[in-house]
Design an enzyme around this catalytic site. Sequence first.
Site, PDB file in Angstrom:
ATOM      1  CB  SER A  71      -0.958  -0.041   1.194  1.00 43.29           C
ATOM      2  OG  SER A  71      -2.021   0.867   1.034  1.00 43.29           O
TER       3      SER A  71
ATOM      4  CG  ASP B 119      -7.221  -2.829  -3.007  1.00 47.07           C
ATOM      5  OD1 ASP B 119      -7.729  -1.820  -2.479  1.00 47.07           O
ATOM      6  OD2 ASP B 119      -6.002  -3.049  -3.003  1.00 47.07           O
TER       7      ASP B 119
ATOM      8  CG  HIS C 217      -5.953  -2.397   0.736  1.00 47.21           C
ATOM      9  ND1 HIS C 217      -5.171  -2.068  -0.338  1.00 47.21           N
ATOM     10  CD2 HIS C 217      -5.395  -1.795   1.811  1.00 47.21           C
ATOM     11  CE1 HIS C 217      -4.185  -1.286   0.070  1.00 47.21           C
ATOM     12  NE2 HIS C 217      -4.290  -1.106   1.367  1.00 47.21           N
TER      13      HIS C 217
END
Length: 260
Positions: free
Chosen positions: A108, A201, A231
Amino acid sequence: MAQTLMVRVGAGERRARIHIPAAGAGKGTLIYLHGGGWSVFSIDTHDRLMREYAERIGCAVIGLDYSLSPENRFPTALNDVDQCHDWVLSAGESLGLETGHVVIGGDSAGANLALASTLRRRDEGRFMPDGLLLNYAALETDHYPSNDRYDGAPYMLDVSEMKIFWKNYLGAESTENPYARPLLADLAELPPVHLCIAECDILRDENLELERRLEAAGVHVSAHLYKGATHSFLEAVGVSSCAERAVQVGADWVSDLFSR
């Protein structure tokens, strides 16, 4: 074996943690940067994932507690990562690390920092890593179809939350700086990249776009889209067969790079 120590970055120091598997430091070192929207989480929250990579790859893994926003806005965290990379190259051997081969990665926001740091090192003509391990990277403030399709609590990360993260990091809703938004950058002449992409996601489409642009730029890309994954799914590696498979695929990719 794990060792936590302080690394000098800029005028201060940040925590770093080195994981060395029982078999030794192996043929290279992985620098891994935790996610959390540049605002939360640490080497403690991602300790399990770093230990998994260390054992599966058979290499040392180093995590960094880079400066968090909004107290420390862009490019502070990026500078921390870059200086940590330099520290690994200069001091790693004295700590028993193999620094002839280095891969940098993260998930991320951490994946954003790994890619941005490599882009800046390329542009400045500095030593670059041998590869990039990017797990569901945060890349872009623009709106993509997956932002609508996978917005909401069941998918672990929602659009409003991501907007807050970007505002915390940038001090604004967006920027034209390619070291913050890597999809604005020229992606040519980067080292090989592995992309772990979660299907469910909001960041899915920007990662697919990164895959497309890397290929167009002539960069070697290994991309895997995990069906049904949300995610942050890699954090469930102890209980999820999908996460188990994804972590192993990424580990095998790094191991192969180190064997060349």
